[in-house]
Structures are given as C-alpha cells and as structure tokens.
Design an enzyme around this catalytic site. Structure first.
Site, PDB file in Angstrom:
ATOM      1  N   CYS A 126       0.267  -1.046   0.098  1.00 50.68           N
ATOM      2  CA  CYS A 126      -0.173   0.038   0.015  1.00 50.68           C
ATOM      3  C   CYS A 126       0.910   1.771   0.347  1.00 50.68           C
ATOM      4  O   CYS A 126       2.376   1.010   1.046  1.00 50.68           O
ATOM      5  CB  CYS A 126      -0.950   0.045   0.945  1.00 50.68           C
ATOM      6  SG  CYS A 126      -2.377   1.247   1.376  1.00 50.68           S
ATOM      7  N   HIS A 168      -9.525  -3.675  -2.761  1.00 47.71           N
ATOM      8  CA  HIS A 168      -8.404  -2.570  -1.867  1.00 47.71           C
ATOM      9  C   HIS A 168      -8.658  -1.292  -1.847  1.00 47.71           C
ATOM     10  O   HIS A 168      -9.050  -0.297  -0.507  1.00 47.71           O
ATOM     11  CB  HIS A 168      -7.241  -3.374  -2.546  1.00 47.71           C
ATOM     12  CG  HIS A 168      -6.096  -1.981  -1.819  1.00 47.71           C
ATOM     13  ND1 HIS A 168      -4.702  -2.868  -0.958  1.00 47.71           N
ATOM     14  CD2 HIS A 168      -5.374  -0.921  -1.492  1.00 47.71           C
ATOM     15  CE1 HIS A 168      -3.904  -1.583  -0.671  1.00 47.71           C
ATOM     16  NE2 HIS A 168      -5.148  -0.960  -1.045  1.00 47.71           N
ATOM     17  N   GLU A 169      -8.607  -0.951  -2.800  1.00 42.43           N
ATOM     18  CA  GLU A 169      -9.260   1.136  -2.850  1.00 42.43           C
ATOM     19  C   GLU A 169     -10.776   1.190  -1.964  1.00 42.43           C
ATOM     20  O   GLU A 169     -10.821   2.019  -1.698  1.00 42.43           O
ATOM     21  CB  GLU A 169      -9.020   1.207  -4.559  1.00 42.43           C
ATOM     22  CG  GLU A 169      -7.659   0.941  -5.084  1.00 42.43           C
ATOM     23  CD  GLU A 169      -6.540   1.202  -4.253  1.00 42.43           C
ATOM     24  OE1 GLU A 169      -6.683   2.675  -3.206  1.00 42.43           O
ATOM     25  OE2 GLU A 169      -5.608   1.507  -4.351  1.00 42.43           O
ATOM     26  N   HIS A 172     -10.232   1.271   1.448  1.00 45.23           N
ATOM     27  CA  HIS A 172      -9.878   2.637   1.729  1.00 45.23           C
ATOM     28  C   HIS A 172     -11.418   3.610   2.111  1.00 45.23           C
ATOM     29  O   HIS A 172     -10.107   4.259   3.343  1.00 45.23           O
ATOM     30  CB  HIS A 172      -8.960   3.528   0.736  1.00 45.23           C
ATOM     31  CG  HIS A 172      -7.663   3.345   1.087  1.00 45.23           C
ATOM     32  ND1 HIS A 172      -6.792   3.382   2.473  1.00 45.23           N
ATOM     33  CD2 HIS A 172      -6.073   2.325  -0.035  1.00 45.23           C
ATOM     34  CE1 HIS A 172      -6.003   2.941   1.787  1.00 45.23           C
ATOM     35  NE2 HIS A 172      -5.483   2.488   0.508  1.00 45.23           N
TER      36      HIS A 172
END
Length: 214
Positions: A126, A168-169, A172
C-alpha cells in the site's frame, strides 16, 4: 443568470492541494483521514474541480507508482478512487495471480460484494504503508457497483488481480487498511519480498513463516 454556488471548505482544501501542481503528497498510516471513512460524493465539487482532482489522483498514482489510489490517501475524505494496471508481469505471474491489464477508470461511491466463496491470497502492499508487504486473503471475484466521474452507473464483475485492486481501494474509503485483513506473520520488508518471496504465489512464505493460506 444563476448565482454561482458558494465555495465550500472541501473545495478550498482541494484547490490548495492542487495549487503546486504535479503529484500530491500521499498520506501515511497513522493519519486519521485513513481511518475515519469517507463521505459519499454527492456533487460537492464543481465539474471542473472534480476533473482536476481526478487527474491529480491519476498523476499521483503513476508517480508512486501504484495501480490504485483513493482520495483519503491524499487527505481528502471523499468516496472517490482511481485504478489502472498495465500489468507488466511475466506470464507465470499473470496466470497464477490473474493479473491482466486494466484501463484507467474512476470509481465514485463504490461498494463491492463477493461473487461465490472462493478466496485468493497474495502479497499486497500500500502506498500509505510504505516499505512493507503482507499476504492478504481476498475474494477471488467481486461485483463492484457505484458510478464513474460523470455520474454513469458502474456494475461490473472483477476477478483475479483486478478484483484485489478494487477491494483494496474501496476498503480505503471505509477506513480499512490492507493490514487489517492481512496475515501478520507474513509481514515482510519490500527488500525481503524481493529476495525471498518473489515467487508467483506465497506458498513458500506460508510454509517458512508458518501462516495459513485459504
């Protein structure tokens, strides 16, 4: 003639970020903006400023370099992320990880749900946690919904490495870092990953570091 909408503190903040030009500073783990969860985008920026902000995210992602970047990673708590992956990897890696090229795209207010029960585990890093990688087991296939930067609906199924990127995004935007989902026994410095765990899959790492794989 319509009266222009008043400037908002968020718009002013983004104008300040964009003023120097070039890549934006990436926020590192420990910053509250990475943990607070992002506000749904609902037209808080005028179209021209939104386009400039999206372009700055793209430039920053490329400069890092990375294959995805979420707005909170540059200090902006809006549900906006960008992804792009040219996938310049050897064939054995492409096959093992399902890593195929992804064009540049903007994800606005994205969310995902699993498609099926299969999971896949690979080393992941990351930009907001520089210097380290860890093995993360994620859904092998997901359905992503949301909009693009023009307000057009997104409803698409991703598998393999692209599914990992969108998870993953999107995480966030919910205040979740990949370390929250990682097998912490696998946590390795980038140099160690390069020297010891560069195989297409983390099977050897799991055996030597004693952690399970799905």
């Amino acid at each position: 003639m319509a009266t222009p909408s008043p400037r908002t503190p968020l718009a002013d903040r983004i104008e300040e970020l964009l003023a120097p030009g070039g890549p934006l500073p990436v926020v590192a783990a420990g910053a509250p903006v990475l943990r607070s969860g992002a506000e749904r985008y609902d037209g808080q920026l005028d179209p021209a400023l939104l386009a400039r902000f999206v372009e700055a995210l793209r430039v920053t992602m490329h400069a890092a370099p990375g294959v995805g970047l979420a707005a909170p990673q540059v200090g902006v708590a809006l549900r906006i992320a960008v992804i792009e992956d040219p996938a310049p990897v050897p064939e054995e890696v492409r096959v093992a990880r399902g890593r195929v090229p992804q064009p540049f795209r903007v994800l606005v207010n994205p969310s995902y749900e699993s498609v099926g029960s299969a999971r896949a585990a690979f080393f992941e890093g990351c930009l907001s946690v520089p210097g380290y990688q860890a093995v993360v087991a994620r859904h092998a296939e997901v359905r992503l919904t949301g909009e693009d930067e023009h307000g057009r609906a997104l409803d698409e199924v991703f598998s393999g490495w692209p599914a990992r990127i969108v998870q993953h995004e999107t995480d966030h935007l919910d205040g979740t870092l990949y370390l929250d989902r990682a097998e912490l026994r696998s946590l390795s410095a980038n140099q160690t990953v390069l020297e010891r765990w560069a195989q297409p899959t983390p099977v050897a790492a799991a055996k030597e570091l004693n952690f399970p794989l799905p």
